[in-house]
Write a protein that holds these residues in place. Structure first.
Motif, PDB file in Angstrom:
ATOM      1  N   LEU A  18      33.946  37.916   8.942  1.00 15.89           N
ATOM      2  CA  LEU A  18      34.036  39.004   7.960  1.00 15.89           C
ATOM      3  C   LEU A  18      35.477  39.488   7.824  1.00 15.89           C
ATOM      4  O   LEU A  18      35.975  39.698   6.720  1.00 15.89           O
ATOM      5  CB  LEU A  18      33.130  40.173   8.370  1.00 15.89           C
TER       6      LEU A  18
ATOM      7  N   ASP B 178      37.541  36.985   6.004  1.00 12.60           N
ATOM      8  CA  ASP B 178      37.263  37.052   4.577  1.00 12.60           C
ATOM      9  C   ASP B 178      38.009  38.221   3.926  1.00 12.60           C
ATOM     10  O   ASP B 178      38.545  38.085   2.832  1.00 12.60           O
ATOM     11  CB  ASP B 178      35.749  37.191   4.358  1.00 12.60           C
ATOM     12  N   LYS B 179      38.056  39.353   4.629  1.00 17.28           N
ATOM     13  CA  LYS B 179      38.700  40.543   4.058  1.00 17.28           C
ATOM     14  C   LYS B 179      40.227  40.491   4.154  1.00 17.28           C
ATOM     15  O   LYS B 179      40.926  40.788   3.194  1.00 17.28           O
ATOM     16  CB  LYS B 179      38.180  41.804   4.730  1.00 17.28           C
TER      17      LYS B 179
END
Length: 184
Positions: free
Chosen positions: A107, A110-111
């Motif tokens: 996550l 991805d960010k």
């Protein structure tokens, strides 16, 4: 008991005494040479000082005097001390990453993108340092780019999607016998 002034030894006198002990021959002539190397000390003084030194050594070796924790600072070339200091310096093994930590890593990746390990550590995988995140990322990318994908054990790095139902990275057993993926 009367204490003679010559029974008090300075640091410099102790060092001169130690040097003289190393170079002096054994026997009666040796004590004369030791005393000659330590200014202000008689043959009787150096014999008495040696006797006290030997008593101290005996007390230490018999366990009457506890040793301070100097072992890790030994720089002796003997094999025994090398083994001892190596075991004291041995690195602790890290704790394996959990699937939850890896998913949080994905996550964060991805960010924040590849390379912003500090932000991923600070905002997603708070249980790991930026250095640990960077190391995990390196292993993850090495795993993604490896050649022998069909002949390797399964790994946490095979998880490429945050969703638990991701079967795209399913690995068969280590034996190489193919089994269909389990239904969820």
């Amino acid at each position: 008991m009367k204490v003679r002034n010559s029974s008090l030894w300075s640091w410099e006198e102790d060092k001169a005494f130690e040097k003289a002990l190393v170079t002096a021959p054994a026997g009666l002539d040796g004590w004369e040479r030791v005393a000659a190397e330590v200014p202000g000390k008689t043959i009787e003084d150096v014999k008495c000082h040696f006797k006290l030194l030997m008593e101290d050594i005996q007390n230490i070796e018999s366990g009457l005097v506890p040793l301070p924790g100097y072992q890790e600072h030994l720089h002796d070339d003997s094999n025994e001390n090398k083994k001892e200091s190596k075991s004291l310096r041995e690195r602790r093994k890290g704790t394996p990453w959990t699937q939850d930590e890896h998913r949080l890593f994905l996550l964060g990746l991805d960010k924040f993108g590849k390379g912003d390990w500090r932000s991923i550590s600070r905002h997603f995988v708070v249980s790991r340092t930026p250095t640990q995140v960077a190391s995990h990322a390196q292993k993850y990318y090495n795993r993604l780019n490896s050649i022998n994908k069909d002949r390797r054990r399964s790994s946490i790095h095979d998880i490429t999607n945050v969703h638990t139902g991701d079967l795209s990275a399913y690995q068969g057993p280590i034996t190489g016998q193919w089994q269909p993926p389990r239904s969820l």
